[in-house]
Write a protein that holds these residues in place. Structure first.
Motif, short mmCIF file in Angstrom:
data_model
loop_
_atom_site.label_atom_id
_atom_site.label_comp_id
_atom_site.label_asym_id
_atom_site.label_seq_id
_atom_site.Cartn_x
_atom_site.Cartn_y
_atom_site.Cartn_z
N VAL A 102 0.85 -1.19 0.00
CA VAL A 102 0.00 0.00 0.00
C VAL A 102 0.88 1.24 0.00
O VAL A 102 1.72 1.42 0.89
N ASP A 103 0.73 2.06 -1.03
CA ASP A 103 1.50 3.30 -1.08
C ASP A 103 0.60 4.53 -1.06
O ASP A 103 1.02 5.63 -1.36
N ASN A 104 -0.69 4.29 -0.74
CA ASN A 104 -1.64 5.38 -0.56
C ASN A 104 -2.09 6.01 -1.86
O ASN A 104 -2.68 7.09 -1.86
N CYS A 105 -1.84 5.40 -3.00
CA CYS A 105 -2.33 5.90 -4.28
C CYS A 105 -3.66 5.20 -4.59
O CYS A 105 -3.72 3.97 -4.65
N GLU A 106 -4.70 5.98 -4.76
CA GLU A 106 -6.01 5.42 -5.08
C GLU A 106 -6.01 4.91 -6.51
O GLU A 106 -5.60 5.62 -7.43
N VAL A 107 -6.45 3.67 -6.72
CA VAL A 107 -6.39 3.06 -8.05
C VAL A 107 -7.72 2.38 -8.40
O VAL A 107 -8.56 2.12 -7.54
N THR A 108 -7.85 2.09 -9.69
CA THR A 108 -8.95 1.29 -10.20
C THR A 108 -8.36 0.08 -10.91
O THR A 108 -7.51 0.22 -11.79
N VAL A 109 -8.77 -1.11 -10.50
CA VAL A 109 -8.25 -2.34 -11.08
C VAL A 109 -9.36 -3.02 -11.88
O VAL A 109 -10.48 -3.19 -11.40
N THR A 110 -9.04 -3.39 -13.12
CA THR A 110 -9.98 -4.09 -13.98
C THR A 110 -9.32 -5.32 -14.57
O THR A 110 -8.09 -5.38 -14.71
N TYR A 111 -10.12 -6.30 -14.90
CA TYR A 111 -9.63 -7.51 -15.54
C TYR A 111 -10.74 -8.02 -16.46
O TYR A 111 -11.64 -8.73 -16.04
N GLU A 112 -10.67 -7.61 -17.72
CA GLU A 112 -11.69 -7.95 -18.68
C GLU A 112 -11.10 -8.00 -20.09
O GLU A 112 -9.98 -7.51 -20.32
N PRO A 113 -11.80 -8.59 -21.05
CA PRO A 113 -11.26 -8.70 -22.41
C PRO A 113 -11.00 -7.32 -23.02
O PRO A 113 -11.75 -6.37 -22.81
N LEU A 114 -9.92 -7.24 -23.79
CA LEU A 114 -9.56 -6.02 -24.50
C LEU A 114 -9.84 -6.22 -25.99
O LEU A 114 -9.52 -7.27 -26.55
N TYR A 115 -10.41 -5.21 -26.62
CA TYR A 115 -10.75 -5.31 -28.03
C TYR A 115 -9.89 -4.40 -28.91
O TYR A 115 -9.79 -4.63 -30.11
N LYS A 116 -9.28 -3.39 -28.31
CA LYS A 116 -8.37 -2.51 -29.03
C LYS A 116 -7.21 -2.17 -28.10
O LYS A 116 -7.41 -1.93 -26.90
N VAL A 117 -5.98 -2.14 -28.64
CA VAL A 117 -4.81 -1.75 -27.86
C VAL A 117 -3.93 -0.88 -28.74
O VAL A 117 -4.00 -0.93 -29.98
N SER A 118 -3.07 -0.08 -28.09
CA SER A 118 -2.17 0.78 -28.85
C SER A 118 -0.79 0.79 -28.19
O SER A 118 -0.64 0.41 -27.02
N ASN A 119 0.21 1.24 -28.93
CA ASN A 119 1.55 1.38 -28.39
C ASN A 119 1.86 2.85 -28.13
O ASN A 119 0.99 3.72 -28.27
N LYS A 120 3.10 3.14 -27.74
CA LYS A 120 3.47 4.51 -27.41
C LYS A 120 3.42 5.43 -28.62
O LYS A 120 3.30 6.65 -28.49
N GLN A 121 3.52 4.85 -29.80
CA GLN A 121 3.47 5.65 -31.02
C GLN A 121 2.04 6.00 -31.44
O GLN A 121 1.83 6.71 -32.43
N GLY A 122 1.06 5.48 -30.69
CA GLY A 122 -0.33 5.79 -31.00
C GLY A 122 -0.95 4.91 -32.06
O GLY A 122 -2.02 5.22 -32.59
N VAL A 123 -0.29 3.78 -32.38
CA VAL A 123 -0.83 2.84 -33.37
C VAL A 123 -1.82 1.90 -32.69
O VAL A 123 -1.49 1.25 -31.69
#
Length: 206
Positions: A102-123
């Protein structure tokens, strides 16, 4: 007597002419046509804002309307008897940390299928999903609720240090729809949020 009748007749004629003039004037107003196209006031200040649920992200869990599900099902027809969960995590940074810490950072955790993904170049690429054929690509995603907020608040930090929550990304390799539209999937490396970590920096004194 004749003069009186004539006066009444003239007065009546004048009154009828007045009514006719007023009526004609009203008709003229109802038939006014302005030149040029009529502006649609609903778009006077721009088109309505349709919120994109995947805007600003490197992934999308919303299945597109044109998702080629039938093609992906054919790719894995009869290949797996038991569910196969992909993708593959590529270790690029070992500072991910323990998810139980625990580092006191509020987060949201999800675990579900992904249909689109991109890289750092925005592809962006379309992720192959075929749950009916036991092939599913899911990733545990952890995103900061408020990037830049203070962290480690239960502990008193030195007065010359400033803490903040920052998003950390990791690289995952997915099977995606081939760019040439072939029936065989291609591999694609995507940058996804894997944790929200606490950072610190010295406070500059003037």
């Amino acid at each position: 007597m004749f003069v009186g009748i004539r006066f009444v007749f003239i007065a009546l004629c004048s009154f009828q002419l007045s009514i006719a003039a007023v009526t004609k004037k009203d008709d003229d107003y109802t038939k006014i046509v302005f030149p040029g196209p009529i502006q649609d006031l609903s778009t006077r200040y721009g088109t309505p804002n349709k919120t994109d649920p995947c805007a600003g992200l490197t992934y999308c869990t919303v299945k597109p309307d044109d998702y080629p599900q039938e093609l992906f099902n054919k790719m894995f027809e009869g290949k797996y008897k038991e569910p196969i969960y992909q993708p593959t995590y590529i270790m690029t940074d070992d500072r991910q940390g323990d998810p139980d810490e625990v580092d006191n950072c509020e987060v949201t955790v999800t675990y579900e299928p992904l249909y689109k993904v991109s890289n750092k170049q925005g592809v962006w690429r379309t992720v192959v999903q075929a749950p009916e054929k036991n092939f599913l690509q899911m990733v545990r995603l952890e995103t900061c609720n408020e990037i830049g907020s203070s962290c480690f608040e239960p502990f008193q930090a030195p007065v010359d240090l400033q803490t903040s929550c920052k998003q950390t990304y990791g690289v995952w390799e997915f099977l995606v729809h081939a760019e040439d539209g072939s029936s065989e999937p291609a591999k694609f490396k995507a940058d996804l949020p894997i944790c929200c970590s606490c950072h610190y920096k010295p406070i500059k004194r003037e």
